[in-house]
Structure formats: C-alpha cells, structure tokens
Design an enzyme around this catalytic site. Structure first.
Site, PDB file in Angstrom:
ATOM      1  CB  ILE A  16      66.350 -13.099  49.787  1.00 31.15           C
ATOM      2  CG1 ILE A  16      67.606 -12.314  49.404  1.00 31.15           C
ATOM      3  CG2 ILE A  16      66.154 -14.270  48.821  1.00 31.15           C
ATOM      4  CD1 ILE A  16      67.554 -11.673  48.045  1.00 31.15           C
ATOM      5  CE1 TYR A  32      58.426  -6.983  36.901  1.00 32.03           C
ATOM      6  CE2 TYR A  32      59.470  -9.067  36.341  1.00 32.03           C
ATOM      7  CZ  TYR A  32      59.298  -7.716  36.114  1.00 32.03           C
ATOM      8  OH  TYR A  32      59.979  -7.098  35.092  1.00 32.03           O
ATOM      9  CG  HIS A  44      56.154  -0.821  53.941  1.00 33.72           C
ATOM     10  ND1 HIS A  44      56.340  -1.743  52.931  1.00 33.72           N
ATOM     11  CD2 HIS A  44      57.364  -0.708  54.562  1.00 33.72           C
ATOM     12  CE1 HIS A  44      57.601  -2.160  52.933  1.00 33.72           C
ATOM     13  NE2 HIS A  44      58.241  -1.549  53.919  1.00 33.72           N
ATOM     14  CE1 TYR A  91      52.911  14.589  73.441  1.00 29.13           C
ATOM     15  CE2 TYR A  91      52.406  16.452  71.989  1.00 29.13           C
ATOM     16  CZ  TYR A  91      52.728  15.950  73.248  1.00 29.13           C
ATOM     17  OH  TYR A  91      52.848  16.823  74.312  1.00 29.13           O
ATOM     18  CG  HIS A 117      63.512 -10.198  45.276  1.00 27.83           C
ATOM     19  ND1 HIS A 117      63.073  -9.249  44.376  1.00 27.83           N
ATOM     20  CD2 HIS A 117      64.356 -11.019  44.586  1.00 27.83           C
ATOM     21  CE1 HIS A 117      63.636  -9.472  43.198  1.00 27.83           C
ATOM     22  NE2 HIS A 117      64.407 -10.538  43.299  1.00 27.83           N
ATOM     23  CD  GLN A 121      65.927  -6.180  41.430  1.00 32.11           C
ATOM     24  OE1 GLN A 121      67.147  -6.338  41.279  1.00 32.11           O
ATOM     25  NE2 GLN A 121      65.111  -5.926  40.424  1.00 32.11           N
ATOM     26  CG  ASN A 122      70.092  -7.903  45.779  1.00 31.11           C
ATOM     27  OD1 ASN A 122      70.478  -9.025  45.489  1.00 31.11           O
ATOM     28  ND2 ASN A 122      69.845  -6.989  44.847  1.00 31.11           N
TER      29      ASN A 122
END
Length: 483
Positions: free
Chosen positions: A377, A388, A413, A475, A380, A373-374
């Site tokens: 920012i 959310y 990701h 590889y 978030h 959460q931090n």
C-alpha cells in the site's frame, strides 16, 4: 384414557376430530373398548396413502443442493483449510528432514555478518546511508528558500531535479567503484536511497501544491472512529505551511512508515507496550527463521541447479525450478509478514503513526492488477498520488498511465538487483513488464477462483525463475569466468 397416549394423540393430529362425549357420534361405528389403566396403548395405524392431508407427516426430503456445489451457497470450509495446513506442514517437514539428512546443519550466524562486510574495518554501506542525510537537508533548505520567495519556482524545480537525480546516481557510482562493498550491503544501501528518492519526491510535490493553493491554512486532522479501538484515541494536530519546514517535521517524515508526505499525519495518543513487544518478538523470530531457511534450504537447492543450467538439461532445470519454488515462496511469505506487518507496525507504534494500512487482502486477488494495488500500500499510494493521477490530469489515457507505472516499477526492481550484483541482465525488468500482458490475459479469460489461482501460480513460479537466472549469470561471471 388410552386415547391420550402416543397413539391416541397421533390420531387426533392426523385424523378428523372425534366428539368428546362418551357415546359414539351418530353414523360412526362404535369404538373398541379401551384397555385397562396401565395396560399397553393401542398402536396407531399409518394414514392412508390416498389421504393428501396425512402425506406430509412422513416426508424427509426437500429440494436442496450438495454442499460442494457452487449454487448451494455454502462457504464454511474451515475443516478443509485445516486439512490443507496439516498436509502442508507434513510435506514440508519431510522435505526439511530430507534436507537435514543430506546436508546436515548449514545455519551459520557468523556467515550472515560476512554478507554485509568483507572487511570489518570498512563499512561502505553504512557510510552511504549516513551521507543520505545531505540530500534530505538539501531538499528541506530548497523548500525553505521557495517559501521565503528568495528563489523562483523554476530554479527550485531545477535544484530538486538535480537533487533527486543525484540520489539515484550517487550510490550506483559508489557500489560500482568500491570493491569492499558486498551485494547484500549494496542492496540495503540502495533500498534506503530508493525510499529517500520517493519520499523527497512527495515532499517536493506537496509543498508545491501548498504554494499553488495560496492558502497557508492547513486542514486539521479529525479523529477517525475506526482507529480509536485499534490505536487508541487519535490525536488531532495541525500545522500550517510553511511552518512544516522544520528539521523535526522532515525527520519524522523520513522515519515514518509511509512514502507520501502530509503536513499533518494521523497520530495515535499513546504507545501500546504489549502490542509493541509482540511485534518486536515477531521481528526477532522471523528474521532468524528467514536466515535459517535461506542457508539451510534455499542455498543448497540453488547450488545444485548450476549443473543442469551448464548442461542445458531442460528436464532437470524444470525439476530444480519446481524444487526451488517451495522454499522461495515460503521465504517470500515470511518476509512479507516480517516487513509489512511486524516491522512497519513497530516503527509506526514507536512514532505513534496512526495509519497502519500497509497492505490489503492481496491473497484474495482475482486479477494481477488487484494484487499489485493491494500487496504494498505505501508504494501504491505513492504511484497513485504522484505518478498515475498527474498523468491522467495531463490527458494521458489510463492504459498508458498504467503502463508507465509498471515501467517505473520495473526500473526500480532492476535497479535494486543489477547494481548490487554489478551485472546488467534485465531479468527483473522483463519480469515486471511481463505483468502487463499477464494482467490482460487473466482479466480477459479468468474470473473468480481461476483468476486467484493464476495469480498464485505467477507468484510461486515467476520468482524462482528470476532467482535462478540471476544466480546462474552471477555464478558464470564471478566463478567460471575467473577460472
């Protein structure tokens, strides 16, 4: 006169007060003769132990805790922190010297250019970034049509959905089909498209909220007292919907260091030249430091890790993992400072963007949830505002909404790693999804410093595991497979 010396004064404080007359008081023994002026003063006798009034004069102890006890309330560990820094510098200096003796100087600036370009006459990543303007303009003109009422909300929603889906799919097709694009160049292009997707998603939502509100009057930004000292006087500015649907407004938002759209961003009154020059110097210094550390320290360690993976020598794999953890974590910390502090502040200063909260004190995280959460920012805020909270308003439980946020983060990701490498192993996806049970375990069983230590361990050990897995698979796929 002797009574006015040190011994006499001590007797006056501790013993009963004597009369000041020359003759002794009635019932008291006669005093001894005073010494001559200039002679030695009488030595005071210690008070009797049985006298409770005199016992306090000789106390040197009291009830108190040791400084290192948690109940002492002591918190100034600056010297210990300095000691840790010195030990860290010395230990890493030894590792760096050992690396130089073993491999020599491996830093090669020319090699960095080859990471972005295979052919100096072919620039596919840059072309992808330029084409991204088409999608931004499509979103702007769609909103203009919606504001004018020439298309319905349903049609506008379909156009926006197709535009956003194309933003994610189009660069994937280009990366997979164009052989001249490099993995590093592909990561750069896909990162730009990911940011564009999040920004246009927010742009669509905010303009939709303005139309649903049905009030064209937009609130003006008031000067914030907390920003006056840091960024100069904040300039109040205001624009009303649909006057915000301009090219200038759109491109200001696209370049601004935020993912959440507003009609009126907080603006600083001036550009602080000294602040800007400091951040520019940091950008140039740390990017060169990052490149040097990766080439000199991280690449040899990764290359030496391939043989233990082929032989499935688990003890050597663990040793290589721990050896990689130090440079990997140091590079991650430098990258954090370079990007979130130096680079974003340069961009914000040039654009006079007032909100500089790009990170909070994630290093004090006592839970995995607090860290996520931090530490970033802008992301978030976007997840909270556009993902959310809308799910909570639709009646979804908090746990389900949090899981969905982690799921979306895991997708992006993996999107930024698997597509540039042109292989799909889902290591990044599984690593992000593993944060859910890890967050529950840390929040359930660990508190305070133990929780903070667990967060740091997950950062130091978790990242090199994913790095080694991807490098090993890449590889095997591209080198051993072709032999």
């Amino acid at each position: 006169m002797g009574e006015r010396g040190a011994g006499g004064s001590r007797r006056r404080r501790s013993g009963p007060r004597r009369p000041s007359a020359g003759s002794p008081a009635e019932g008291e023994p006669e005093r001894e003769a005073e010494p001559a002026r200039g002679g030695p003063e009488p030595v005071a006798e210690p008070p009797a132990e049985s006298d409770p009034d005199n016992c306090g004069d000789f106390r040197c102890h009291k009830v108190q805790e040791s400084l290192l006890s948690s109940s002492s309330g002591y918190s100034n560990y600056r010297g210990i922190l300095n000691w840790c820094v010195v030990m860290l510098v010395l230990s890493n200096a030894r590792l760096f010297l050992e690396n130089l003796i073993k491999y020599g100087i491996l830093v090669d600036p020319i090699q960095v250019v080859s990471l972005f370009l295979k052919d100096p006459y072919s620039w596919p990543s840059l072309c992808l970034v330029i084409v991204a303007n088409v999608f931004a303009l499509a979103a702007l003109h769609t909103e203009r049509r919606l504001a004018a009422g020439s298309i319905s909300e349903n049609v506008g929603s379909v156009i926006h959905a197709c535009n956003l889906l194309t933003i994610l799919c189009f660069p994937v097709l280009v990366v997979l089909m164009v052989s001249s694009i490099t993995p590093v160049g592909a990561v750069f292009a896909l990162s730009i498209y990911t940011v564009l997707f999040l920004k246009l998603f927010s742009f669509r939502d905010v303009n939709k909220w303005c139309r649903a509100r049905g009030r064209p009057k937009a609130a003006r930004v008031r000067p914030a007292s907390g920003l006056k000292k840091a960024n100069g006087e904040v300039v109040p500015s205001g624009v009303c919907y649909p006057a915000n649907l301009t090219y200038k407004d759109m491109y200001y938002f696209l370049f601004a260091p935020t993912l959440c759209y507003e009609l009126n961003f907080p603006r600083s009154a001036r550009i602080r030249k000294r602040f800007l020059l400091r951040r520019l110097f940091e950008m140039l210094f740390f990017i060169q430091l990052l490149v040097g550390l990766i080439q000199q320290w991280m690449v040899p360690t990764i290359q030496n890790s391939m043989k233990p993976f082929r032989d499935m020598d688990y003890s050597r794999i663990i040793e290589r993992l721990l050896k990689l953890a130090v440079p990997n974590h140091l590079i991650w910390l430098i990258f954090f400072y370079w990007f979130f502090h130096s680079s974003l502040n340069v961009l914000a200063e040039v654009m006079q963007f007032g909100d500089r909260e790009f990170y909070r004190d994630w290093w004090n995280s006592e839970s995995v949830t607090y860290f996520w959460q931090n530490w970033n920012i802008p992301v978030h805020k976007w997840c909270l505002r556009h993902f959310y909270k809308p799910m909570i308003k639709r009646g979804v439980s908090k746990w389900t909404a949090q899981t969905a946020v982690f799921l979306a983060s895991a997708f992006f990701h993996e999107y930024l790693v698997s597509v540039p490498l042109k292989m799909f192993r889902l290591w990044a996806f599984m690593g992000m999804m593993a944060q859910i049970p890890l967050a529950w375990l840390v929040g359930r069983f660990l508190r305070g410093n133990y929780g903070n230590a667990a967060v740091w361990i997950s950062l130091i050990i978790g990242q090199p595991i994913a790095v080694l897995m991807y490098v090993h698979d890449y590889y095997v796929l591209n080198y051993e497979g072709g032999q």
